[in-house]
Design an enzyme around this catalytic site. Structure first.
Site, PDB file in Angstrom:
ATOM      1  N   GLU A   1       0.820  -1.316   0.093  1.00  0.00           N
ATOM      2  CA  GLU A   1       0.128  -0.054   0.034  1.00  0.00           C
ATOM      3  C   GLU A   1       0.931   1.295  -0.037  1.00  0.00           C
ATOM      4  OE1 GLU A   1      -3.237   0.113  -0.610  1.00  0.00           O
ATOM      5  OE2 GLU A   1      -3.610  -1.446  -0.644  1.00  0.00           O
TER       6      GLU A   1
ATOM      7  N   GLU B   1       0.350   3.827  -3.122  1.00  0.00           N
ATOM      8  CA  GLU B   1      -0.329   4.981  -3.048  1.00  0.00           C
ATOM      9  C   GLU B   1       0.701   6.309  -2.773  1.00  0.00           C
ATOM     10  OE1 GLU B   1      -2.874   4.989   0.326  1.00  0.00           O
ATOM     11  OE2 GLU B   1      -4.112   3.666  -0.601  1.00  0.00           O
TER      12      GLU B   1
ATOM     13  N   PRO C   1     -17.217   4.015   6.134  1.00  0.00           N
ATOM     14  CA  PRO C   1     -18.673   4.370   5.957  1.00  0.00           C
ATOM     15  C   PRO C   1     -18.936   3.540   4.455  1.00  0.00           C
ATOM     16  CG  PRO C   1     -17.172   6.349   6.539  1.00  0.00           C
ATOM     17  CD  PRO C   1     -16.188   5.028   6.331  1.00  0.00           C
TER      18      PRO C   1
ATOM     19  N   GLU D   1      -3.303  12.526  -4.134  1.00  0.00           N
ATOM     20  CA  GLU D   1      -2.154  13.359  -3.676  1.00  0.00           C
ATOM     21  C   GLU D   1      -1.287  12.506  -2.495  1.00  0.00           C
ATOM     22  OE1 GLU D   1      -2.405  17.695  -2.717  1.00  0.00           O
ATOM     23  OE2 GLU D   1      -4.448  17.497  -3.855  1.00  0.00           O
TER      24      GLU D   1
ATOM     25  N   GLU E   1       1.571  13.541   0.212  1.00  0.00           N
ATOM     26  CA  GLU E   1       2.577  14.496   0.687  1.00  0.00           C
ATOM     27  C   GLU E   1       3.034  14.362   2.075  1.00  0.00           C
ATOM     28  OE1 GLU E   1       1.633  19.012   0.771  1.00  0.00           O
ATOM     29  OE2 GLU E   1       0.377  18.313  -1.071  1.00  0.00           O
TER      30      GLU E   1
END
Ligand SMILES: [Zn+2]
Length: 179
Positions: free
Chosen positions: A90, A94, A113, A140, A142
């Site tokens: 992951e 990502e 959810p 994104e 960061e």
């Protein structure tokens, strides 16, 4: 919690109409013909905490739920995966970063959810390679100072982990060397 949405109306093996029956101390969906029992269990996933000094790597969610909100790089375990592999995968997918896991940091349960119970295993990790670049379901990626995190943070479990990290960093007088 209402589990109706997740319960099979018909047996996935023999197509008979499922009934409710006591199994292992709870009423569960059971197939009266072939005996299949549908056990409903939380979905396990892994999250990764990668730091540069006092800054932590977060990703902005590209998709619902919580689209556009920030969280630690996280994802569900694949069927045949070791949880540590999930964590490293992951991170790579990502954030573009290759990481080595350094310690188990937290285990948190929560709700994705609208109604999927999850268990997230968070690891501390350090970079070993790669280049910071958002990918997969991150819009994104960061690094943010722990005392200046973006808002909102998507999930209660992630807020809890980030709050704990912030408290620990505030107590640590010597920031680790910036990379
Ligand atoms: Zn059946």
């Amino acid at each position: 919690m209402n589990t109706n949405r997740h319960v099979f109306a018909h047996c996935p093996h023999c197509r008979a109409a499922m009934i409710r029956q006591m199994e292992g101390g709870l009423e569960r969906p059971v197939c009266p013909d072939c005996g299949f029992v549908q056990y409903l269990n939380p979905a396990p996933g892994a999250g990764v905490i990668v730091m540069r000094g006092h800054r932590v790597c977060l990703v902005k969610r590209k998709f619902a739920p919580k689209q556009g909100q920030w969280c630690l790089p996280t994802g569900f375990m694949e069927w045949d995966e070791d949880v540590q592999l999930t964590a490293r995968r992951e991170a790579q997918e990502e954030t573009g970063l290759e990481v080595r896991l350094t310690s188990l940091y937290a285990v948190e349960s929560g709700i994705l959810p609208p109604d999927i119970p999850v268990l997230v295993i968070f690891y501390r990790a350090e970079e070993t390679g790669g280049r910071l670049q958002a990918g997969d379901d991150a819009a994104e990626a960061e690094f943010f100072a722990l005392d200046d995190l973006p808002e909102p943070i998507a999930f209660a479990a992630h807020r809890k982990v980030l709050n704990r990290l912030s408290a620990e960093m505030a107590d640590s007088p010597q920031p680790p060397q910036e990379r």
